[in-house]
Write a protein that holds these residues in place. Structure first.
Motif, PDB file in Angstrom:
ATOM      1  N   PHE A  40       0.757  -1.345   0.246  1.00  0.00           N
ATOM      2  CA  PHE A  40      -0.095   0.095  -0.098  1.00  0.00           C
ATOM      3  C   PHE A  40       0.896   1.307   0.147  1.00  0.00           C
ATOM      4  O   PHE A  40       1.802   1.404   1.009  1.00  0.00           O
ATOM      5  CB  PHE A  40      -0.982  -0.002   1.198  1.00  0.00           C
ATOM      6  CG  PHE A  40      -1.879   1.179   1.071  1.00  0.00           C
ATOM      7  CD1 PHE A  40      -3.075   0.997   0.405  1.00  0.00           C
ATOM      8  CD2 PHE A  40      -1.666   2.297   1.702  1.00  0.00           C
ATOM      9  CE1 PHE A  40      -4.111   2.124   0.469  1.00  0.00           C
ATOM     10  CE2 PHE A  40      -2.620   3.530   1.806  1.00  0.00           C
ATOM     11  CZ  PHE A  40      -3.681   3.143   1.124  1.00  0.00           C
ATOM     12  N   PRO A  42       0.933   5.154   0.199  1.00  0.00           N
ATOM     13  CA  PRO A  42       0.045   6.333   0.612  1.00  0.00           C
ATOM     14  C   PRO A  42       0.031   7.380  -0.510  1.00  0.00           C
ATOM     15  O   PRO A  42      -0.772   8.258  -0.600  1.00  0.00           O
ATOM     16  CB  PRO A  42       0.385   6.633   1.861  1.00  0.00           C
ATOM     17  CG  PRO A  42       1.025   5.540   2.594  1.00  0.00           C
ATOM     18  CD  PRO A  42       1.804   4.904   1.329  1.00  0.00           C
ATOM     19  N   GLU A  43       1.254   7.737  -1.071  1.00  0.00           N
ATOM     20  CA  GLU A  43       1.543   8.859  -1.818  1.00  0.00           C
ATOM     21  C   GLU A  43       1.627   8.359  -3.357  1.00  0.00           C
ATOM     22  O   GLU A  43       0.699   8.652  -4.153  1.00  0.00           O
ATOM     23  CB  GLU A  43       2.685   9.541  -1.508  1.00  0.00           C
ATOM     24  CG  GLU A  43       2.506  10.078  -0.124  1.00  0.00           C
ATOM     25  CD  GLU A  43       1.441  11.197   0.008  1.00  0.00           C
ATOM     26  OE1 GLU A  43       1.096  12.011  -0.677  1.00  0.00           O
ATOM     27  OE2 GLU A  43       1.031  11.514   1.376  1.00  0.00           O
ATOM     28  N   ASN A  60      -2.428   4.286  -3.027  1.00  0.00           N
ATOM     29  CA  ASN A  60      -3.705   4.506  -2.424  1.00  0.00           C
ATOM     30  C   ASN A  60      -4.728   3.052  -2.864  1.00  0.00           C
ATOM     31  O   ASN A  60      -5.952   3.329  -2.752  1.00  0.00           O
ATOM     32  CB  ASN A  60      -4.334   5.624  -2.481  1.00  0.00           C
ATOM     33  CG  ASN A  60      -3.837   6.902  -1.814  1.00  0.00           C
ATOM     34  OD1 ASN A  60      -3.248   6.900  -0.949  1.00  0.00           O
ATOM     35  ND2 ASN A  60      -3.688   7.941  -2.733  1.00  0.00           N
ATOM     36  N   ARG A  61      -4.012   1.900  -3.415  1.00  0.00           N
ATOM     37  CA  ARG A  61      -4.704   0.906  -3.515  1.00  0.00           C
ATOM     38  C   ARG A  61      -4.081  -0.453  -2.997  1.00  0.00           C
ATOM     39  O   ARG A  61      -2.878  -0.579  -2.872  1.00  0.00           O
ATOM     40  CB  ARG A  61      -4.439   0.532  -5.021  1.00  0.00           C
ATOM     41  CG  ARG A  61      -5.137   1.775  -6.047  1.00  0.00           C
ATOM     42  CD  ARG A  61      -6.495   2.170  -6.059  1.00  0.00           C
ATOM     43  NE  ARG A  61      -6.870   2.883  -7.029  1.00  0.00           N
ATOM     44  CZ  ARG A  61      -7.197   2.879  -8.309  1.00  0.00           C
ATOM     45  NH1 ARG A  61      -7.271   1.637  -8.725  1.00  0.00           N
ATOM     46  NH2 ARG A  61      -7.674   3.826  -9.119  1.00  0.00           N
ATOM     47  N   TYR A  82       6.111   3.004   2.526  1.00  0.00           N
ATOM     48  CA  TYR A  82       5.084   2.405   2.043  1.00  0.00           C
ATOM     49  C   TYR A  82       5.002   1.299   2.842  1.00  0.00           C
ATOM     50  O   TYR A  82       5.729   0.717   3.639  1.00  0.00           O
ATOM     51  CB  TYR A  82       5.050   2.167   0.517  1.00  0.00           C
ATOM     52  CG  TYR A  82       6.037   1.095   0.008  1.00  0.00           C
ATOM     53  CD1 TYR A  82       5.593  -0.220  -0.206  1.00  0.00           C
ATOM     54  CD2 TYR A  82       7.272   1.553  -0.210  1.00  0.00           C
ATOM     55  CE1 TYR A  82       6.698  -1.052  -0.395  1.00  0.00           C
ATOM     56  CE2 TYR A  82       8.259   0.400  -0.286  1.00  0.00           C
ATOM     57  CZ  TYR A  82       8.026  -0.756  -0.643  1.00  0.00           C
ATOM     58  OH  TYR A  82       8.798  -1.661  -0.984  1.00  0.00           O
ATOM     59  N   SER A 119      -9.726   3.596   0.059  1.00  0.00           N
ATOM     60  CA  SER A 119      -8.448   3.925   0.401  1.00  0.00           C
ATOM     61  C   SER A 119      -8.297   4.576   1.557  1.00  0.00           C
ATOM     62  O   SER A 119      -6.991   4.399   2.405  1.00  0.00           O
ATOM     63  CB  SER A 119      -8.045   5.207  -0.649  1.00  0.00           C
ATOM     64  OG  SER A 119      -8.137   4.812  -1.987  1.00  0.00           O
ATOM     65  N   SER A 120      -8.876   5.376   2.138  1.00  0.00           N
ATOM     66  CA  SER A 120      -8.791   6.006   3.683  1.00  0.00           C
ATOM     67  C   SER A 120      -8.699   4.979   4.551  1.00  0.00           C
ATOM     68  O   SER A 120      -8.028   4.867   5.652  1.00  0.00           O
ATOM     69  CB  SER A 120      -9.792   7.202   3.905  1.00  0.00           C
ATOM     70  OG  SER A 120     -10.844   6.692   3.866  1.00  0.00           O
ATOM     71  N   GLU A 123      -5.583   2.649   4.651  1.00  0.00           N
ATOM     72  CA  GLU A 123      -4.316   3.339   5.073  1.00  0.00           C
ATOM     73  C   GLU A 123      -4.291   3.283   6.810  1.00  0.00           C
ATOM     74  O   GLU A 123      -3.282   3.000   7.325  1.00  0.00           O
ATOM     75  CB  GLU A 123      -4.036   4.969   4.563  1.00  0.00           C
ATOM     76  CG  GLU A 123      -2.995   5.431   5.141  1.00  0.00           C
ATOM     77  CD  GLU A 123      -2.769   6.902   4.531  1.00  0.00           C
ATOM     78  OE1 GLU A 123      -1.765   7.330   4.968  1.00  0.00           O
ATOM     79  OE2 GLU A 123      -3.648   7.351   3.734  1.00  0.00           O
TER      80      GLU A 123
END
Length: 280
Positions: A40, A42-43, A60-61, A82, A119-120, A123
């Motif tokens: 994953f 994040p950016e 974000n996947r 990551y 996504s959120s 994370e």
């Protein structure tokens, strides 16, 4: 603690069940371990060299693949860390996910979440799993949560498949795993189908049958594909002479190497290097 890929790490050395934060960096050789790897970013994502192809992993996947397939980061767009989770392959099979989803993983596909609504929450999940390991909390809870997330992904990815993998399919998958592992360790050697059958304690014909049922290819074809995939990586990342490269990948003659390469890659080794090499 942030981790970097250890270039001196033994090939096939397991990570076990883990959740860590890694710093993306160019890898000078591929990693390979018999686990499901979940990434994953994040950016910004990264680009893997995967089965001779460059595949960009999106940001974000929730993304997973069978890490027995050689994977090597060859392009990075950020230095931000990551998340990486690893799950032993035997544990993954015990989850009894939809058979068609497991088949895609066995066939070497990289599967990324398509619904950005997760996504959120993904994370936040990775952060919690990472904290669980850093703080030495009970990893069993994290494993159950990872299992739940992969289950959700599998059943949404293949919504018409409510039937999980059966006990007989799990047995076959375990046998196929042993076969694939043996080939992965020995494809640079002059191995035969009979050698594989002996190593995994199956009749060669039966080993060939269950392997083709899963991978859609014979054992001999798969060995050739492993060798050509290795050759593609070397053509892309080194300046080794093609003859030396061919023998180092397990071929016993340059003519057989050239014929196999053209059949699988659609190009001659020289054409492939000229059009794709990172050294150009």
């Amino acid at each position: 603690m942030m981790k970097l890929f250890d270039e001196k790490r033994s090939v096939f050395k397991p990570y076990g069940f883990s959740c860590e934060m890694w710093v993306p960096n160019l890898m000078h050789r591929p990693d390979r371990h018999n686990e499901i790897e979940i990434n994953f970013f994040p950016e910004e994502g990264v680009t893997y060299l995967f089965q001779g192809r460059k595949i960009k992993i999106p940001a974000n996947r929730f993304t997973l693949f069978w890490a027995l397939t050689p994977h090597q980061i060859v392009e990075v767009e950020t230095s931000l860390p990551y998340y990486v989770c690893t799950v032993p392959f035997s544990v993954f099979l015990e989850w009894k996910l939809p058979a068609s989803f497991v088949e895609k993983i066995l066939n070497g596909e990289i599967i990324s979440e398509t619904n950005l609504i997760y996504s959120s929450s993904d994370e936040a999940n990775f952060k919690r799993w990472f904290d669980d390991f850093q703080e030495n909390k009970n990893p069993k809870i994290a494993l159950l949560e990872v299992q739940g997330r992969v289950n959700r992904m599998a059943f949404e990815f293949i919504p018409d498949s409510s039937k999980g993998i059966s006990a007989s399919q799990i047995k076959e998958a375990n046998q196929v795993e042993k076969i694939a592992m043996f080939i992965a360790k020995h494809y640079t050697e002059p191995i035969k189908v009979s050698d594989i059958g002996k190593a995994v304690e199956l009749h060669p014909d039966h080993a060939n049958t269950i392997f083709k049922k899963t991978f859609g290819t014979t054992l001999s074809e798969y060995i050739a594909e492993e060798r050509i995939s290795h050759a593609q990586r070397l053509l892309l990342t080194s300046d080794l002479p093609i003859t030396q490269l061919a023998f180092s990948c397990g071929f016993q003659s340059i003519s057989r190497f050239n014929a196999s390469f053209l059949k699988i890659a659609g190009l001659t080794p020289r054409e492939f290097r000229k059009s794709n090499s990172f050294l150009n």
